[in-house]
Design an enzyme around this catalytic site. Structure first.
Site, PDB file in Angstrom:
ATOM      1  N   SER B 126       0.798  -1.219   0.000  1.00 58.20           N
ATOM      2  CA  SER B 126       0.000   0.000   0.000  1.00 58.20           C
ATOM      3  C   SER B 126       0.837   1.278   0.000  1.00 58.20           C
ATOM      4  CB  SER B 126      -0.965   0.007   1.185  1.00 58.20           C
ATOM      5  OG  SER B 126      -0.268   0.231   2.376  1.00 58.20           O
ATOM      6  N   LYS B 163       0.511   4.435   6.660  1.00 58.54           N
ATOM      7  CA  LYS B 163      -0.073   5.320   5.649  1.00 58.54           C
ATOM      8  C   LYS B 163       0.547   6.707   5.761  1.00 58.54           C
ATOM      9  CE  LYS B 163      -3.371   2.589   3.926  1.00 58.54           C
ATOM     10  NZ  LYS B 163      -2.682   1.404   4.465  1.00 58.54           N
TER      11      LYS B 163
END
Lengths: 212, 212
Positions: B126, B163
């Site tokens: 990700s 993230k």
DNA sequence: CGCTTAACTGTTCAGTTGAACATATTTCTC
DNA sequence: GAGAAATATGTTCAACTGAACAGTTAAGCG
């Protein structure tokens, strides 16, 4: 059966030695271990130490004070010199070109103990598609067996570059992992200085980071 | 004027101590230093040691054998625990969830000494556009001041994810650095566990590497 | 010329340290 | 139940070690 060859007591003593070393910087003496565990005799400690030594969990310098060595310290941590740029060849890796050091344990660095390990600071974006960025510290191993697809540091025209080593039709060339950079097909000899085994990146604070 | 406050001799003795420690695992005794430099008396060594200590180049445990400590060892190298997955919150960072350790010097890791440092093994792609790969070890700092654009480990639905922290219109959200992954807008509270300060990648051998 | 600092000598001393010896108890396995 | 291994005790000893004391010599400084 290979997992734990130590009794609970043996493990406790090994852990105490390691903890002491980590926290105080020096290994405890037999008497300190003795008092910590409440032994009435230090011979108990001596026995544990020789057992741990025999089993390979401990190393030491005989007849010297506080001379226990935990393999953690001795074997695993390697001090890797960072070269800013390698001028000519492996022969000239002298102290003077060292930019700094990275110290990390051999396991997380993938280093085999036979070959020499060194590090280079990456300049430029030529390997960005291999997720190697400008400023990254690449850890390399001076190895003989370069394989197709390895990322290597090679000497081209007196300059060291980091590229992917690709063997095609029986001939090797150096591939840049960035469409903006050309691949390098060696005119004659290809001088591989090291094979990349690991990478360390220091994340720059947002304020100083380049916008992409 | 701050650069070298040591005389040549003082520097030599400091270097000898550091080298011995690095190579043998234990610090030399005053007499070993004495004989290495050919002093006729150990008092000379004692004087050098106290000078080095006064100037802050050396630390030690008084009246103990081989108890010299080079700040290099004590201050710079940090032992960072790697957590496979953080289950619930910072409170539950126990020994049991530790997957391993990375040991590297605080300088190359960007770590400030006030905050707690820990590491996570990255799972998934990700963050691939931020050049953080599956399997990378990300070193994080348990910090209060998260800035816009920092890469953070955050707790979402009992799972820890890595993230980019983005503040937009006064509201923060978590951005994946991969178009295939969705951004995460927190329903209520955003629980930041750490800010990424560094990254360590173990390069896989070609044979075991995934084809892309 | 005094004064300070660095570098060094020679010696003594008490506390620390690893090692060895002989022996005892417990725990576990065969 | 015999034997092995782990665990433990008590003591003695020589070597190692840091520390201290009382000096010497040379260089630099104002």
């Amino acid at each position: 059966m290979i997992k734990i060859m130590l009794t609970e007591r043996q493990r406790g003593i090994l852990e105490f030695i390691q903890t002491e070393q980590r926290e105080k910087g020096i290994t405890p003496s037999t008497r300190e271990i003795q008092h910590h565990f409440g032994f009435a005799s230090q011979t108990s400690v001596m026995q544990y130490i020789s057992t741990l030594e025999r089993k390979g969990f401990l190393d030491r310098h005989a007849r010297k004070a506080r001379a226990l060595i935990t393999p953690v310290q001795k074997v695993r941590i390697t001090d890797i010199p960072i070269y800013g740029q390698i001028p000519a060849g492996m022969a000239t890796l002298t102290e003077q070109t060292i930019e700094g050091h990275v110290s990390l344990d051999a396991r997380s660095v993938n280093a085999s103990k036979n070959s020499r390990t060194f590090a280079l600071r990456v300049r430029g974006d030529s390997m960005i598609d291999a997720h190697v960025l400008d400023g990254d510290i690449v850890i390399l191993e001076d190895r003989k067996d370069v394989q197709n697809g390895d990322i290597v540091a090679a000497l081209i025209d007196g300059e060291t570059t980091l590229k992917r080593y690709v063997m095609e039709h029986g001939r090797p060339y150096l591939k840049a992992e960035n469409p903006l950079y050309p691949n390098l097909v060696p005119a004659r000899e290809l001088r591989i200085q090291g094979v990349m085994v690991s990478l360390v990146r220091k994340q720059m604070p947002v304020s100083r980071r380049k916008r992409s």
